[in-house]
Design a protein around this motif. Structure first.
Motif, PDB file in Angstrom:
ATOM      1  N   LEU A   1     -22.624  -5.705 -33.479  1.00  0.00           N
ATOM      2  CA  LEU A   1     -21.893  -5.162 -32.289  1.00  0.00           C
ATOM      3  C   LEU A   1     -20.975  -4.082 -32.737  1.00  0.00           C
ATOM      4  O   LEU A   1     -19.931  -4.494 -33.463  1.00  0.00           O
ATOM      5  CB  LEU A   1     -21.060  -6.223 -31.618  1.00  0.00           C
ATOM      6  CG  LEU A   1     -20.280  -5.962 -30.497  1.00  0.00           C
ATOM      7  CD1 LEU A   1     -20.936  -5.860 -29.294  1.00  0.00           C
ATOM      8  CD2 LEU A   1     -18.957  -7.090 -30.390  1.00  0.00           C
ATOM      9  N   GLY A   2     -21.284  -2.971 -32.168  1.00  0.00           N
ATOM     10  CA  GLY A   2     -20.392  -1.797 -32.666  1.00  0.00           C
ATOM     11  C   GLY A   2     -20.414  -1.627 -34.072  1.00  0.00           C
ATOM     12  O   GLY A   2     -21.510  -1.260 -34.773  1.00  0.00           O
ATOM     13  N   ASN A   3     -19.237  -1.766 -34.927  1.00  0.00           N
ATOM     14  CA  ASN A   3     -19.225  -1.393 -36.163  1.00  0.00           C
ATOM     15  C   ASN A   3     -19.194  -2.804 -36.921  1.00  0.00           C
ATOM     16  O   ASN A   3     -18.711  -2.630 -37.973  1.00  0.00           O
ATOM     17  CB  ASN A   3     -18.033  -0.638 -36.697  1.00  0.00           C
ATOM     18  CG  ASN A   3     -18.116   0.882 -36.077  1.00  0.00           C
ATOM     19  OD1 ASN A   3     -19.364   1.372 -36.003  1.00  0.00           O
ATOM     20  ND2 ASN A   3     -16.953   1.398 -35.661  1.00  0.00           N
ATOM     21  N   TRP A   4     -19.496  -3.788 -36.516  1.00  0.00           N
ATOM     22  CA  TRP A   4     -19.464  -4.926 -36.871  1.00  0.00           C
ATOM     23  C   TRP A   4     -20.899  -5.931 -36.921  1.00  0.00           C
ATOM     24  O   TRP A   4     -21.593  -5.578 -35.974  1.00  0.00           O
ATOM     25  CB  TRP A   4     -18.457  -5.828 -36.439  1.00  0.00           C
ATOM     26  CG  TRP A   4     -17.011  -5.226 -36.534  1.00  0.00           C
ATOM     27  CD1 TRP A   4     -16.412  -4.436 -35.588  1.00  0.00           C
ATOM     28  CD2 TRP A   4     -15.986  -5.667 -37.680  1.00  0.00           C
ATOM     29  NE1 TRP A   4     -15.079  -4.056 -36.133  1.00  0.00           N
ATOM     30  CE2 TRP A   4     -14.984  -4.990 -37.077  1.00  0.00           C
ATOM     31  CE3 TRP A   4     -16.066  -6.537 -38.543  1.00  0.00           C
ATOM     32  CZ2 TRP A   4     -13.650  -5.150 -38.025  1.00  0.00           C
ATOM     33  CZ3 TRP A   4     -14.905  -6.659 -39.318  1.00  0.00           C
ATOM     34  CH2 TRP A   4     -13.780  -5.957 -39.045  1.00  0.00           C
ATOM     35  N   LYS A   5     -20.883  -6.620 -37.987  1.00  0.00           N
ATOM     36  CA  LYS A   5     -21.892  -7.516 -37.970  1.00  0.00           C
ATOM     37  C   LYS A   5     -21.407  -9.117 -38.524  1.00  0.00           C
ATOM     38  O   LYS A   5     -20.417  -9.149 -39.079  1.00  0.00           O
ATOM     39  CB  LYS A   5     -23.383  -7.014 -38.939  1.00  0.00           C
ATOM     40  CG  LYS A   5     -22.799  -7.186 -40.415  1.00  0.00           C
ATOM     41  CD  LYS A   5     -24.015  -6.993 -41.296  1.00  0.00           C
ATOM     42  CE  LYS A   5     -23.586  -7.187 -42.966  1.00  0.00           C
ATOM     43  NZ  LYS A   5     -24.742  -6.855 -43.767  1.00  0.00           N
TER      44      LYS A   5
END
Length: 129
Positions: A5-9
């Motif tokens: 999600l966006g810049n996160w996993k």
């Protein structure tokens, strides 16, 4: 299962009893890690704010935290969520990395001290004269 999600996993599990986050807990925490409020998370996921609050509370309980920042930090420490490091990989490929790491020195401006620049804060004599 791995979700991004966006810049996160994050790594999510199908079973509620498994160590780590469920799919919705991981989704809520990834949104929170991206800086979204509970109302914004509710709007983005199509849930009610109360459902998001309960999901985040379950995630906080699993990592032993009371606030979102502590929960994100603990989840990163445990390896359950991680920021995507694409920007770091690209910057490490750059040959001129010394140029990117340069820090500008602050500019200090000093005004010359003259007799007229030293005026008392309360020069009452000139007001009542």
């Amino acid at each position: 299962m791995e979700i991004t999600l966006g810049n996160w996993k994050a790594i999510a599990h199908d079973e509620r009893a498994a160590p780590g986050f469920t799919l919705m807990e991981a989704t809520y925490l990834l949104h929170a890690a991206a800086g979204m409020t509970r109302k914004e998370i509710a709007k983005a996921t199509g849930r009610s704010p109360a459902t998001v609050r309960h999901g985040l509370d379950r995630a906080y309980h699993k990592v032993g935290a009371y606030r979102v920042t502590a929960a994100v930090a603990e989840a990163i420490r445990r390896g359950w969520i991680a920021p995507l490091v694409l920007a770091l990989i690209v910057s490490s490929l750059n040959q001129d990395s010394d140029e990117l790491m340069r820090v500008r020195q602050p500019v200090t401006r000093r005004q010359p001290v003259t007799a007229t620049s030293r005026v008392a804060r309360r020069d009452l004599g000139s007001v009542y004269a």
